[in-house]
Design a protein around this motif. Structure first.
Motif, PDB file in Angstrom:
ATOM      1  N   UNK A 135      29.000  71.443  43.699  1.00  0.00           N
ATOM      2  CA  UNK A 135      29.197  70.837  42.383  1.00  0.00           C
ATOM      3  C   UNK A 135      30.388  69.883  42.384  1.00  0.00           C
ATOM      4  N   UNK A 136      31.421  70.212  43.140  1.00  0.00           N
ATOM      5  CA  UNK A 136      32.596  69.337  43.254  1.00  0.00           C
ATOM      6  C   UNK A 136      32.195  68.009  43.900  1.00  0.00           C
TER       7      UNK A 136
ATOM      8  N   UNK B 176      25.142  78.333  41.115  1.00  0.00           N
ATOM      9  CA  UNK B 176      24.398  78.462  39.864  1.00  0.00           C
ATOM     10  C   UNK B 176      24.768  77.309  38.929  1.00  0.00           C
ATOM     11  N   UNK B 177      26.046  77.023  38.823  1.00  0.00           N
ATOM     12  CA  UNK B 177      26.520  75.931  37.982  1.00  0.00           C
ATOM     13  C   UNK B 177      26.015  74.583  38.507  1.00  0.00           C
ATOM     14  N   UNK B 178      26.030  74.420  39.823  1.00  0.00           N
ATOM     15  CA  UNK B 178      25.526  73.196  40.455  1.00  0.00           C
ATOM     16  C   UNK B 178      24.053  72.980  40.120  1.00  0.00           C
ATOM     17  N   UNK B 179      23.255  74.030  40.280  1.00  0.00           N
ATOM     18  CA  UNK B 179      21.815  73.919  39.992  1.00  0.00           C
ATOM     19  C   UNK B 179      21.566  73.588  38.527  1.00  0.00           C
ATOM     20  N   UNK B 180      22.332  74.221  37.655  1.00  0.00           N
ATOM     21  CA  UNK B 180      22.186  73.922  36.226  1.00  0.00           C
ATOM     22  C   UNK B 180      22.478  72.441  35.972  1.00  0.00           C
ATOM     23  N   UNK B 181      23.519  71.951  36.612  1.00  0.00           N
ATOM     24  CA  UNK B 181      23.927  70.562  36.387  1.00  0.00           C
ATOM     25  C   UNK B 181      22.881  69.563  36.891  1.00  0.00           C
TER      26      UNK B 181
END
Length: 194
Positions: A120-121, A165-170
Motif C-alpha cells: 500500500x505504501x 487487506x488495506x491495500x486490496x480495499x484501496x
C-alpha cells in the motif's frame, strides 16, 4: 517451461528460496504475452525466475528489477545471462522502500512481489509510473489466508495481513483502477489503470 526455468525452479525449491507456484507463473506469462509490454518494472527479483518468465513472454521488453539481497541479485544476474535475457535487464540492488519513491519514466507492466507489508505504501508511486492501460500484478495478496480472516489474537503475520487487506480495499475501491483478485497460489491481484 524452458529448461532454464525448470533448473532455476529445482534450485530454488532445494534451497527454500521462494518462487511462485506454477499456476501463478502461468497467469503472469499469459498476462505478459497478452499485453506485450515494452517496459516492465519488477519489485522483488529474488533469483530471476519471474523476470525470466516476463521477458520470455515479452521478447521486445526491457525489465527494471529491484532486489534487496546482494547474494540473490548475483544469482539472478547469472540466471538472466544463462537464459539469454541479461542484455534486457537493469537490476537495482537495494531497499525497495528507498528506490520505489525515486522511480521515473513510464511502465506498461509492473510485477510486485517484494515486501508484502509495503504494497500500500508503494501504490501511489506505482500508479504514478504506470501508464494508462498498464497492468499492475501483485503476488501473495491473500497472504496465507490471513488477509480475509485476520486473527483476533496476536499473530506474527497480523501486521502484514492488515496492510495487505488495506491495500486490496484501496485498489478495488479506486475508480481509476480495475482490479481482479485470483485465488491461485497465495492470491494474485491484477489491476489495469484506466
Amino acid at each position: 517451461m524452458t529448461a532454464k526455468l525448470q533448473e532455476i525452479l529445482r534450485f530454488a525449491r532445494s534451497r527454500h528460496i521462494p518462487v511462485m507456484p506454477d499456476d501463478t507463473k502461468e497467469l503472469l506469462y499469459k498476462l505478459a504475452k497478452q499485453h506485450r509490454p515494452k517496459r516492465i518494472l519488477e519489485i522483488g527479483t529474488a533469483i530471476g525466475y519471474s523476470g525470466i518468465v516476463l521477458l520470455t513472454a515479452s521478447p521486445h521488453a526491457t525489465l527494471n528489477t529491484i532486489e534487496f539481497d546482494e547474494e540473490r541479485a548475483e544469482m539472478a544476474r547469472r540466471n538472466f545471462a544463462d537464459a539469454g535475457v541479461y542484455d534486457r535487464v537493469n537490476l537495482f540492488v537495494g531497499d525497495a522502500k528507498e528506490i520505489v519513491p525515486q522511480l521515473t519514466g513510464q511502465y506498461d507492466f509492473i510485477f510486485m512481489d517484494g515486501p508484502k507489508g509495503q504494497y500500500e505504501v508503494f501504490l501511489p508511486y506505482l500508479e504514478e509510473v504506470l501508464q494508462r492501460g498498464g497492468i499492475l500484478v501483485c503476488d501473495n495478496v491473500l497472504y496465507k489466508g490471513l488477509v480475509e480472516h485476520i486473527p483476533d489474537k496476536r499473530h506474527k503475520h497480523i501486521t502484514v495481513a492488515r496492510n495487505l487487506n488495506s491495500f486490496l480495499h484501496r485498489i478495488t475501491a479506486d475508480d481509476s483502477l480495475e482490479t481482479t483478485v485470483y485465488r491461485i497460489g497465495d492470491g494474485v491481484s491484477v489491476t489495469r489503470k484506466k
